[in-house]
Design a protein around this motif. Sequence first.
Motif, PDB file in Angstrom:
ATOM      1  N   HIS A 296       6.939  -0.950  -7.843  1.00 33.52           N
ATOM      2  CA  HIS A 296       6.652   0.407  -7.391  1.00 33.52           C
ATOM      3  C   HIS A 296       7.167   1.398  -8.433  1.00 33.52           C
ATOM      4  CE1 HIS A 296       6.703   4.021  -4.868  1.00 33.52           C
ATOM      5  NE2 HIS A 296       5.787   3.386  -4.141  1.00 33.52           N
ATOM      6  N   PRO A 297       6.446   2.523  -8.647  1.00 33.07           N
ATOM      7  CA  PRO A 297       6.918   3.506  -9.640  1.00 33.07           C
ATOM      8  C   PRO A 297       8.341   3.991  -9.389  1.00 33.07           C
ATOM      9  CG  PRO A 297       4.656   3.956  -9.013  1.00 33.07           C
ATOM     10  CD  PRO A 297       5.121   2.866  -8.112  1.00 33.07           C
ATOM     11  N   ALA A 298       8.726   4.143  -8.125  1.00 34.61           N
ATOM     12  CA  ALA A 298      10.093   4.585  -7.825  1.00 34.61           C
ATOM     13  C   ALA A 298      11.112   3.547  -8.288  1.00 34.61           C
ATOM     14  CB  ALA A 298      10.237   4.857  -6.333  1.00 34.61           C
ATOM     15  N   GLN A 299      10.798   2.262  -8.045  1.00 33.44           N
ATOM     16  CA  GLN A 299      11.698   1.216  -8.498  1.00 33.44           C
ATOM     17  C   GLN A 299      11.774   1.178 -10.017  1.00 33.44           C
ATOM     18  OE1 GLN A 299      10.160  -2.330  -6.706  1.00 33.44           O
ATOM     19  NE2 GLN A 299      11.025  -1.887  -4.670  1.00 33.44           N
ATOM     20  N   GLN A 300      10.604   1.347 -10.669  1.00 37.45           N
ATOM     21  CA  GLN A 300      10.594   1.364 -12.125  1.00 37.45           C
ATOM     22  C   GLN A 300      11.423   2.532 -12.673  1.00 37.45           C
ATOM     23  OE1 GLN A 300       6.681   1.450 -13.751  1.00 37.45           O
ATOM     24  NE2 GLN A 300       7.334   1.068 -15.850  1.00 37.45           N
ATOM     25  N   LEU A 301      11.293   3.719 -12.027  1.00 39.28           N
ATOM     26  CA  LEU A 301      12.077   4.886 -12.444  1.00 39.28           C
ATOM     27  C   LEU A 301      13.563   4.640 -12.255  1.00 39.28           C
ATOM     28  CD1 LEU A 301      12.164   7.815 -13.426  1.00 39.28           C
ATOM     29  CD2 LEU A 301      11.885   8.539 -11.044  1.00 39.28           C
ATOM     30  N   SER A 394      -0.827  14.467  -4.903  1.00 40.95           N
ATOM     31  CA  SER A 394      -0.307  13.718  -3.750  1.00 40.95           C
ATOM     32  C   SER A 394      -0.681  12.245  -3.908  1.00 40.95           C
ATOM     33  CB  SER A 394      -0.855  14.283  -2.435  1.00 40.95           C
ATOM     34  OG  SER A 394      -2.278  14.175  -2.425  1.00 40.95           O
ATOM     35  N   MET A 395      -0.034  11.415  -3.124  1.00 41.72           N
ATOM     36  CA  MET A 395      -0.296   9.963  -3.158  1.00 41.72           C
ATOM     37  C   MET A 395      -0.898   9.538  -1.815  1.00 41.72           C
ATOM     38  SD  MET A 395       2.276   6.759  -3.999  1.00 41.72           S
ATOM     39  CE  MET A 395       3.362   7.178  -2.622  1.00 41.72           C
ATOM     40  N   VAL A 396      -2.063   8.830  -1.880  1.00 34.61           N
ATOM     41  CA  VAL A 396      -2.788   8.407  -0.675  1.00 34.61           C
ATOM     42  C   VAL A 396      -2.617   6.901  -0.508  1.00 34.61           C
ATOM     43  CG1 VAL A 396      -5.004   8.338   0.501  1.00 34.61           C
ATOM     44  CG2 VAL A 396      -4.441  10.262  -0.996  1.00 34.61           C
ATOM     45  N   VAL A 403      -1.845   1.769  -2.258  1.00 36.12           N
ATOM     46  CA  VAL A 403      -2.271   3.049  -2.847  1.00 36.12           C
ATOM     47  C   VAL A 403      -3.789   3.029  -3.010  1.00 36.12           C
ATOM     48  CG1 VAL A 403      -2.118   4.547  -4.872  1.00 36.12           C
ATOM     49  CG2 VAL A 403      -0.081   3.347  -4.034  1.00 36.12           C
ATOM     50  N   VAL A 404      -4.448   4.093  -2.585  1.00 38.52           N
ATOM     51  CA  VAL A 404      -5.905   4.196  -2.660  1.00 38.52           C
ATOM     52  C   VAL A 404      -6.266   5.009  -3.908  1.00 38.52           C
ATOM     53  CG1 VAL A 404      -8.003   4.986  -1.543  1.00 38.52           C
ATOM     54  CG2 VAL A 404      -6.123   4.048  -0.177  1.00 38.52           C
ATOM     55  N   SER A 405      -7.051   4.361  -4.797  1.00 39.07           N
ATOM     56  CA  SER A 405      -7.487   5.060  -6.012  1.00 39.07           C
ATOM     57  C   SER A 405      -9.002   5.127  -6.118  1.00 39.07           C
ATOM     58  CB  SER A 405      -6.914   4.351  -7.248  1.00 39.07           C
ATOM     59  OG  SER A 405      -7.397   3.025  -7.300  1.00 39.07           O
ATOM     60  N   ASP A 406      -9.718   4.490  -5.183  1.00 45.91           N
ATOM     61  CA  ASP A 406     -11.186   4.448  -5.249  1.00 45.91           C
ATOM     62  C   ASP A 406     -11.742   4.762  -3.870  1.00 45.91           C
ATOM     63  OD1 ASP A 406     -13.825   4.036  -5.713  1.00 45.91           O
ATOM     64  OD2 ASP A 406     -13.620   1.956  -6.402  1.00 45.91           O
ATOM     65  N   ALA A 407     -12.534   5.806  -3.770  1.00 41.83           N
ATOM     66  CA  ALA A 407     -13.105   6.185  -2.467  1.00 41.83           C
ATOM     67  C   ALA A 407     -14.065   5.134  -1.942  1.00 41.83           C
ATOM     68  CB  ALA A 407     -13.810   7.541  -2.591  1.00 41.83           C
ATOM     69  N   LEU A 410     -12.975   2.892   0.961  1.00 43.49           N
ATOM     70  CA  LEU A 410     -12.711   3.488   2.277  1.00 43.49           C
ATOM     71  C   LEU A 410     -13.982   3.544   3.094  1.00 43.49           C
ATOM     72  CD1 LEU A 410     -10.411   6.454   1.144  1.00 43.49           C
ATOM     73  CD2 LEU A 410      -9.698   4.229   2.058  1.00 43.49           C
ATOM     74  N   ALA A 411     -13.786   3.626   4.376  1.00 47.04           N
ATOM     75  CA  ALA A 411     -14.901   3.781   5.319  1.00 47.04           C
ATOM     76  C   ALA A 411     -14.505   4.838   6.330  1.00 47.04           C
ATOM     77  CB  ALA A 411     -15.210   2.459   6.007  1.00 47.04           C
ATOM     78  N   ALA A 412     -15.505   5.443   6.935  1.00 48.38           N
ATOM     79  CA  ALA A 412     -15.264   6.475   7.935  1.00 48.38           C
ATOM     80  C   ALA A 412     -14.419   5.911   9.062  1.00 48.38           C
ATOM     81  CB  ALA A 412     -16.587   7.029   8.450  1.00 48.38           C
ATOM     82  N   GLY A 413     -13.386   6.647   9.445  1.00 47.27           N
ATOM     83  CA  GLY A 413     -12.508   6.209  10.529  1.00 47.27           C
ATOM     84  C   GLY A 413     -11.222   5.577  10.040  1.00 47.27           C
ATOM     85  N   ASP A 414     -11.110   5.254   8.734  1.00 44.91           N
ATOM     86  CA  ASP A 414      -9.872   4.667   8.207  1.00 44.91           C
ATOM     87  C   ASP A 414      -8.740   5.686   8.290  1.00 44.91           C
ATOM     88  OD1 ASP A 414     -11.275   2.627   5.520  1.00 44.91           O
ATOM     89  OD2 ASP A 414     -11.230   2.414   7.723  1.00 44.91           O
ATOM     90  N   GLU A 415      -7.541   5.202   8.642  1.00 42.77           N
ATOM     91  CA  GLU A 415      -6.360   6.064   8.691  1.00 42.77           C
ATOM     92  C   GLU A 415      -5.647   6.021   7.349  1.00 42.77           C
ATOM     93  OE1 GLU A 415      -5.223   5.726  13.441  1.00 42.77           O
ATOM     94  OE2 GLU A 415      -3.812   5.074  11.923  1.00 42.77           O
ATOM     95  N   LEU A 416      -5.175   7.189   6.891  1.00 42.77           N
ATOM     96  CA  LEU A 416      -4.512   7.293   5.605  1.00 42.77           C
ATOM     97  C   LEU A 416      -3.175   7.995   5.767  1.00 42.77           C
ATOM     98  CD1 LEU A 416      -7.536   8.462   3.408  1.00 42.77           C
ATOM     99  CD2 LEU A 416      -6.677   6.137   3.737  1.00 42.77           C
TER     100      LEU A 416
END
Length: 435
Positions: A296-301, A394-396, A403-407, A410-416
């Motif tokens: 994770h970036p936080a762990q790397q930092l 922001s981070m999704v 982590v979501v980097s590609d729309a 996703l599908a309609a109704g997914d919780e983020l």
Amino acid sequence: MRVAELTSAIKKLLESEVPLLWVRGEISNLVKAASGHWYFALKDDQAQVRCVMFRHKNQFLSAPVANGSQVEVLAVATLYEQRGDFQLTVEQMRPAGLGVLYERFAQLKLKLEAEGLFDPARKRPLPQYPKRIGIVTSPQAAALRDVLTTLRSRLPGVPVVLYPTAVQGTGSAEQIAAAVRTANQRAECDVLIVCRGGGSIEDLWAFNEEVVARAIAASDIPVVSGVGHETDFTIADFVADERAPTPTAAAQRVVPDRHALMRGLRDIAQHLRRAQRNRLQNAMQTADYLQRRLVHPAQQLQRQTQQLDQLHQRLQRAYAYRRQHQHWQWQSLAQRLQAASGDFVRLQDRQANLAQRLTRAMHNTQQRHASRLENIAQHLVYLDPKQVFARGYSMVQDANGRVVSDAATLAAGDELRVTFAKGWAKAEVKETGGK
């Protein structure tokens, strides 16, 4: 000369001068003695001769023998001394005409062999899985039932086409040849079985005719010959692409055994399951390995911050050690200066100069390290995700925390879950778009 001497001399003369020979005629006055020996006369329209065939010779005959039978006998000319009767001692017997048939068989075999009709190079392999099988035989023949039964037991469901023909008697050879040609004209079969059950050489003679041999040789469809029993050989056997000893064996040659096929399929399925299981296990191990490497970036930092602290501590220790070392050098020089009383002023000036140089060097080194430390700290600040968030990013993450980097994922109704510079919020996908 006594009579016995005369008959004995005549017997010796006959047996030495008259060779073993085949004699043809009709059986009459046949007597089958209780001892098993046969006594009969062999005659034609002009003469007759007495004959005897002992039990150890006649017991091997397969064809029935009766008065009126036309036969050929292989016999020794001799004299029955007790009665003075001339007779033939029979060694072998066969129905009349077999000698002519055997001669015709041999002549045709030599002729066709010379033309190359028996050459293995022209033989074609049988199809491994025929789509349709043709059978040339009589509809009333027991051989047809044997072939159909075998085909059903080995590979049921394969269509069978019957090309009916007589397999014995006058004109049967022409009918068999015509049936083979018809099968080729219709071209509806992958393989052709020419068959009939066992019988005498006369019964099987239609399959020794040249017209049948040439029809089989000219066939575009591979031909399997299954005529008679294992000991029977016909011209059709030599010309066919493959010879089977019986009609049943011919059916076994043209179709595979379904039980063997099922065993092969089970083995292949087991092999595929094993390969799939091994591949899945390897993929799972690879995923676990990659997951362990994913940080994770936080762990790397945090890890880089720790490394920076360690470098800072090493720098301080190195600076203190160098300063102490230089102090020791200064003291050593001072002692040496004090010891050199003869040139004290010069040494004092040199000491002052060295002190100034040392001070400048220490100051420059400290500034250089401090500047490098400041650059590293500034670089770490740039790498801090919170600084990125502070600029409005922001981070999704999806429901599983990925982590979501590609729309497109996703599908309609997914919780983020959306993380900001300060705090976070849950959201629901209404619509996706873009590439």
